[in-house]
Design a protein around this motif. Structure first.
Motif, short mmCIF file in Angstrom:
data_model
loop_
_atom_site.label_atom_id
_atom_site.label_comp_id
_atom_site.label_asym_id
_atom_site.label_seq_id
_atom_site.Cartn_x
_atom_site.Cartn_y
_atom_site.Cartn_z
N LEU A 563 21.86 32.46 -4.19
CA LEU A 563 22.62 31.64 -4.47
C LEU A 563 22.30 30.93 -6.02
O LEU A 563 22.75 30.62 -6.64
N GLU A 564 20.97 30.23 -5.64
CA GLU A 564 20.78 29.09 -6.06
C GLU A 564 19.83 29.58 -7.17
O GLU A 564 18.97 28.57 -8.02
N TYR A 565 19.50 31.62 -7.94
CA TYR A 565 18.03 31.49 -7.50
C TYR A 565 18.84 32.72 -9.03
O TYR A 565 19.71 32.93 -8.79
N TRP A 566 17.66 32.78 -10.10
CA TRP A 566 18.10 33.79 -11.45
C TRP A 566 16.86 34.60 -11.43
O TRP A 566 16.36 33.96 -11.66
N SER A 567 17.45 35.70 -12.18
CA SER A 567 16.05 36.56 -12.48
C SER A 567 15.75 36.05 -13.56
O SER A 567 16.32 35.31 -14.78
N LEU A 573 11.12 38.03 -11.03
CA LEU A 573 10.82 36.88 -10.19
C LEU A 573 11.86 36.45 -9.93
O LEU A 573 12.92 36.23 -11.62
N CYS A 574 12.73 36.04 -9.22
CA CYS A 574 13.71 35.24 -9.23
C CYS A 574 13.09 33.74 -9.33
O CYS A 574 12.23 33.38 -8.56
N VAL A 575 13.65 32.90 -10.16
CA VAL A 575 13.47 31.83 -10.83
C VAL A 575 14.88 30.04 -10.23
O VAL A 575 16.14 31.00 -10.45
N LEU A 576 14.47 29.49 -10.34
CA LEU A 576 15.52 28.05 -10.05
C LEU A 576 16.74 28.31 -10.67
O LEU A 576 16.07 28.29 -11.70
N LYS A 577 18.33 28.52 -10.96
CA LYS A 577 18.97 28.15 -11.93
C LYS A 577 18.89 26.84 -12.95
O LYS A 577 18.82 26.13 -11.22
N PRO A 578 19.17 26.66 -13.59
CA PRO A 578 18.40 25.86 -14.05
C PRO A 578 19.92 25.09 -13.82
O PRO A 578 21.40 25.89 -13.56
N VAL A 579 20.08 23.54 -13.53
CA VAL A 579 21.58 22.56 -13.82
C VAL A 579 21.63 22.13 -14.14
O VAL A 579 20.95 21.55 -14.63
N GLU A 580 22.85 22.02 -14.11
CA GLU A 580 23.95 21.91 -16.01
C GLU A 580 25.11 21.27 -15.42
O GLU A 580 25.65 21.10 -14.57
N PHE A 581 24.55 19.90 -15.87
CA PHE A 581 26.10 18.86 -16.08
C PHE A 581 26.09 18.00 -17.65
O PHE A 581 25.02 18.13 -18.10
N LEU A 582 26.79 17.45 -17.30
CA LEU A 582 26.92 16.46 -18.92
C LEU A 582 25.95 15.06 -18.58
O LEU A 582 25.91 14.12 -18.03
N SER A 583 25.19 14.86 -19.26
CA SER A 583 23.64 14.04 -19.39
C SER A 583 23.84 13.54 -20.46
O SER A 583 24.36 13.67 -21.94
N TYR A 584 22.93 12.60 -20.80
CA TYR A 584 23.13 11.16 -21.37
C TYR A 584 22.07 11.93 -22.93
O TYR A 584 22.63 10.80 -23.95
N GLU A 585 21.41 12.96 -22.70
CA GLU A 585 20.61 14.10 -23.22
C GLU A 585 21.31 14.52 -24.27
O GLU A 585 20.82 14.73 -25.30
N LYS A 736 23.86 29.73 -13.97
CA LYS A 736 23.10 29.01 -14.23
C LYS A 736 24.31 28.41 -13.01
O LYS A 736 25.41 28.37 -12.35
N VAL A 737 22.98 27.01 -12.42
CA VAL A 737 24.57 25.88 -11.47
C VAL A 737 25.27 24.61 -12.53
O VAL A 737 23.84 24.02 -13.31
N ILE A 738 26.31 24.66 -12.20
CA ILE A 738 27.11 23.67 -12.68
C ILE A 738 27.22 22.58 -11.57
O ILE A 738 28.05 22.58 -10.78
N LEU A 739 26.66 21.54 -11.71
CA LEU A 739 26.78 20.69 -11.42
C LEU A 739 27.77 19.48 -11.48
O LEU A 739 27.82 19.40 -12.71
N GLU A 740 28.62 19.41 -10.56
CA GLU A 740 30.79 18.70 -10.78
C GLU A 740 30.76 18.26 -9.89
O GLU A 740 30.21 18.59 -8.58
N CYS A 741 31.34 17.55 -9.68
CA CYS A 741 32.31 16.31 -8.80
C CYS A 741 33.58 17.33 -8.38
O CYS A 741 34.67 17.66 -9.10
N ASP A 742 33.47 17.89 -7.56
CA ASP A 742 34.92 18.59 -6.53
C ASP A 742 36.00 16.74 -6.28
O ASP A 742 34.98 16.42 -5.92
#
Length: 858
Positions: A563-567, A573-585, A736-742
């Motif tokens: 689940l936390e990996y993507w091709s 190769l399975c690589v970690l999915k990029p974690v996305e959230f609304l950042s200051y950058e 990708k993984v969306i890091l959010e507040c449930d």
């Protein structure tokens, strides 16, 4: 053929009748089959070899007794086998350790490479007279056969016939060259043994060899007999399990017409498979190679069975040069000390009446004892000076098995003789029966002088051990056999085949193994898709789908990442999915931070302006205390949007929602207080009204506190029951993984929003009712506009919030906070600042009151 069948049937009837009746007088019917080589002894060992390559058949009229079927073309290799048997017997007779006091004789029959004649020979061995009998005087048919064991035959088909015939009579048959796995069936062949490994092992070893070199697309040709058909059937089954596909399968026999051979040659040359497995006997491969040689080198890689892979006659024929690079499994080679000298001493003068010895001599020296047109044989010719199959000592693989078969019978007899001597005190010589020899053969275990330990398993087979042979061309142009590996069935499955790749030479003299595949290997990141209507080895390479990988070549399928990996892009190769959230950058975060700080900054400036002009009528007329509280809470509203930006954590998730809910209630409470004050101020101007005393500054502060306390209680209950928490959303986007507040409790979340909406709606209604108050500067009208904007923003927020994916959900929430905050700020304070800063002449009590207004201070 009619003669052979007639003699067989009549002799068989005699044998059966003799066993059923008590010692009748026997008479010989038909023409007896006589051994071509024989010697007297206390115990007779029988043998059947195809000493001639062909039987010369004639068409019979059936009006007279058929003549004996003549045999033509002496087989030097089989003659060497027969002489090796005689060598072993003489060696045993001269030994004081094995069978002391007993001599072994022999009777060697010729099958002429023809199964019916092999059966005829076996019948002759079963019914041959003993040392004291003569052919003309067979006194009893109930006696035991004179031979206690039979060595032979070289072909599986003939051996099957012999074993089927003598098996019911418990006469042991030990073959040196019959490799058909079918002979291991003890129910059909109870008295069969062999000193050569079964094709059960060779066929599987060939399949593993083919698989090891990546040849998954091969052609196969086998002899159309029991050896070839059974061996190839086993190979096909093993090849299927190894993932090897067969493009074509052809079977031929040396007696097939030339048209059949040409058809097979055409199939081989036109096929796309560059590797050909030949599971054939030597007699069948020669005519095929003759036809193949007529059209030149086909450029194929040949894989051979033990029946021909070490045949010297093939390497000596220069027309077969295209066989260089051939590989195959062969019986392990051995050295038999003394055999070479024994073979060289063979001479027709040892048995002047033996036609076989004379025929052999005339064949190898191309002469004739009768003279005539041929060169006259003088008898002074020397075999030691010849180089042919008979004198070749470099390949004693099969002669060693003949030698071992003789010693197996001798050791069984020795053990039997020892036991019988121990069991009887009589000086009378014991009588040995084939049944006794058969029983002792099952338990025999000995070591021959070559160092090999011999014993038979429950199927009558020995341990399978092969040399991996490679045909390599020497500097003089000749082809030689080079041992490059070993197969040992006694080892664990993964260790049975060992070889030195560096020593291998392939077809055409190449150092690298040729490729023989139906389809090229599928690279990593793809999977095989079988082509419709074709074998599994013919396939297309299909790229793996998103989120799937294949990290090996020729993968049958793609494997989905966790689940936390993507091709990756190559799908290997399975690589970690990029974690996305609304950042200051990121740009969106920067823009929202900018407007958040801008809003708080403007609010602060407004507060400064109001503070500077706090004594002016417009500030005093707008309830300065509530105004300053509202500006302070608006600043908090602008700043609370910053808690929604950045990586969510347990504390930030709880803070952002509770801070948002409480600060907005504080703002709306202040606006609601201002609205109520406006309404009450108007009521206070009416005669006899004393209502303003109930809405003074203490009551206003208390109302703000009371309204806010309710929201605080809702937030506390929400955080206690099911608080917001950081959540990895893997459903919205697969890559990708969306890091959010449930929000945790949805009821708590919507209760907070609902309470804010309720206060805003109440404030809007009250302000709407007071929108037409007779005031030159109508505060209620501005509050109505602000609440209208506020409600419009949050009503549109709900569907936008629900439908926005990932970090855009957070952005929508921040936008709603900023939009509603700016709406409150501009609608309520912008007109006042405009007058304070740009129209100071209007910032007077007279202007504020107007002509119809009373002098009211609120």
């Amino acid at each position: 053929m009619a003669l052979s069948t007639g003699v067989v049937l009549r002799l068989l009837v005699v044998v059966i009748r003799g066993m059923a009746a008590p010692a009748p007088i026997c008479s010989l019917l038909g023409q007896p089959a006589l051994p071509l080589l024989s010697a007297e002894g206390d115990i007779i060992i029988g043998a059947v070899f195809p000493l001639h390559r062909n039987a010369l058949f004639k068409v019979h009229s059936f009006t007279s007794r058929p003549e004996k079927t003549p045999c033509i073309s002496i087989n030097q290799r089989e003659f060497q086998f027969a002489q090796t048997l005689i060598f072993a017997l003489e060696e045993i007779n001269n030994s004081s350790d094995l069978l002391p006091g007993l001599s072994l004789g022999y009777q060697v029959y010729d099958s002429c490479s023809y199964a019916p004649l092999a059966i005829h020979s076996a019948l002759a061995l079963m019914n041959s007279p003993g040392p004291e009998d003569s052919l003309g005087d067979l006194s009893s048919c109930s006696r035991s056969p004179a031979v206690l064991g039979i060595v032979g035959e070289s072909s599986s088909t003939s051996t099957i016939g012999i074993s089927s015939l003598v098996g019911p009579f418990s006469i042991p048959v030990i073959s040196h060259f019959a490799t058909c796995a079918c002979l291991s069936n003890k129910k059909k062949f109870p008295s069969f043994f062999r000193t050569i490994p079964s094709d059960f092992y060779q066929s599987r070893a060939l399949a593993k060899l083919v698989k090891h070199f990546g040849w998954n697309w091969v052609g196969v040709v086998n002899s159309n007999n029991d050896y070839g058909n059974n061996g190839m059937a086993t190979f096909m089954e093993a090849a299927w399990h190894e993932g090897v596909c067969v493009e074509y399968q052809e079977s031929i026999h040396r007696t097939d017409p030339r048209e059949k051979l040409l058809e097979v040659v055409k199939v081989i040359r036109r096929a796309t498979a560059r590797v050909v497995v030949l599971f054939m006997g030597l007699g069948d491969i020669v005519p095929l190679m003759n036809e193949m040689a007529l059209e030149g080198d086909p450029g194929l890689q040949w894989v051979g069975s033990e029946a021909w892979i070490t045949a010297r006659m093939l390497t000596e024929n220069k027309a077969y040069g295209f066989l260089r690079g051939a590989v195959g499994f062969a019986i392990r080679n051995a050295r038999l000390d003394g055999l070479e000298g024994f073979l060289d001493k063979m001479h027709p003068s040892q048995a002047p009446d033996n036609t076989l010895l004379r025929e052999f001599w005339e064949t190898v020296f191309q002469c004739s004892f009768e003279g005539g047109s041929s060169t006259l044989c003088t008898g002074t010719e020397s075999l030691s000076k010849l180089k042919n199959q008979y004198t070749d000592m470099s390949e004693l693989r099969i002669p060693n098995k003949v030698y071992t078969a003789v010693y197996a019978i001798a050791h069984a007899l020795h053990n039997l003789m020892t036991d019988l001597k121990n069991d009887t005190d009589s000086g009378k010589r014991p009588v040995y029966t084939p049944q006794q020899v058969l029983q002792y053969l099952k338990e025999v275990r000995f070591r021959v002088k070559t160092g090999e330990e011999i014993w038979f398993d429950d199927n009558g087979d020995v341990v399978a051990c092969y040399d991996l042979v490679n045909w390599q061309q020497e500097e003089d142009g000749s082809l030689q056999f080079h041992v490059v590996g070993l197969y040992d069935s006694s080892m664990p499955p993964e260790q049975r085949i060992t070889f030195n790749k560096g020593k291998l030479v392939w077809a055409g003299g190449q150092a690298e193994a040729p490729a023989s595949v139906c389809s090229e290997s599928c690279p990593t990141g793809t999977r095989k898709a079988v082509q419709k209507g074709k074998p599994v080895c013919c396939y297309d390479c299909v790229p793996c789908g998103e989120g799937e990988i294949s990290n090996i070549t020729d993968s049958n399928g793609c494997y989905r990442c966790d689940l936390e990996y993507w091709s990756n892009e190559k799908r290997d190769l399975c690589v970690l999915k990029p974690v996305e959230f609304l950042s200051y950058e990121e740009m969106m975060g920067i823009v929202l931070v900018f407007f958040s700080l801008l809003g708080s900054g403007v609010t602060t400036l407004v507060a400064v302006v109001f503070s500077i002009h706090k004594d002016t009528p417009i500030v005093r007329a707008n309830n300065s205390e509530l105004s300053f509280l509202l500006l302070f809470f608006l600043t908090l509203c602008f700043l609370c949007s910053l808690t929604f930006i950045g990586r969510p954590s347990e504390w930030s998730c709880m803070l952002r929602h509770t801070a948002f809910g409480i600060t907005f209630v504080l703002c709306i409470s202040c606006v609601l207080g201002k609205t109520i004050v406006v309404l009450m101020a108007f009521r206070a101007t009416l005669p006899a009204s004393n209502i303003m005393k109930w809405f003074g500054p203490p009551q206003q502060r208390l109302s703000v506190l009371a309204f806010t306390l309710i929201q605080v209680l809702i937030c506390v209950l929400w955080l206690t029951v099911s608080p917001p928490f950081p959540y990895k959303n893997m459903k919205t986007y697969k890559e990708k993984v969306i890091l959010e507040c449930d929000v945790g409790s949805a009821i708590g979340f919507w209760a907070v929003l609902g309470y804010i909406g309720l206060l805003a709606l109440l404030c809007f209604v009250l302000a709407f009712l007071a929108r037409k108050l007779p005031d030159n500067f109508n505060e209620a009208k501005f509050i109505t506009f602000s609440m209208l904007i506020f409600c419009a923003v949050w009503i549109t927020f709900i569907p936008a919030y629900v439908s926005s994916p990932g970090k855009f959900t957070v952005a929508v929430e921040i936008f709603a906070i900023l939009a509603s905050s700016f709406g409150l700020l501009f609608c309520i304070f912008a007109p006042k600042c405009f007058i304070i800063l740009l129209r100071p002449e209007q910032n007077t009590k007279k202007h504020m009151m107007g002509k119809t207004s009373n002098d009211i201070r609120y």
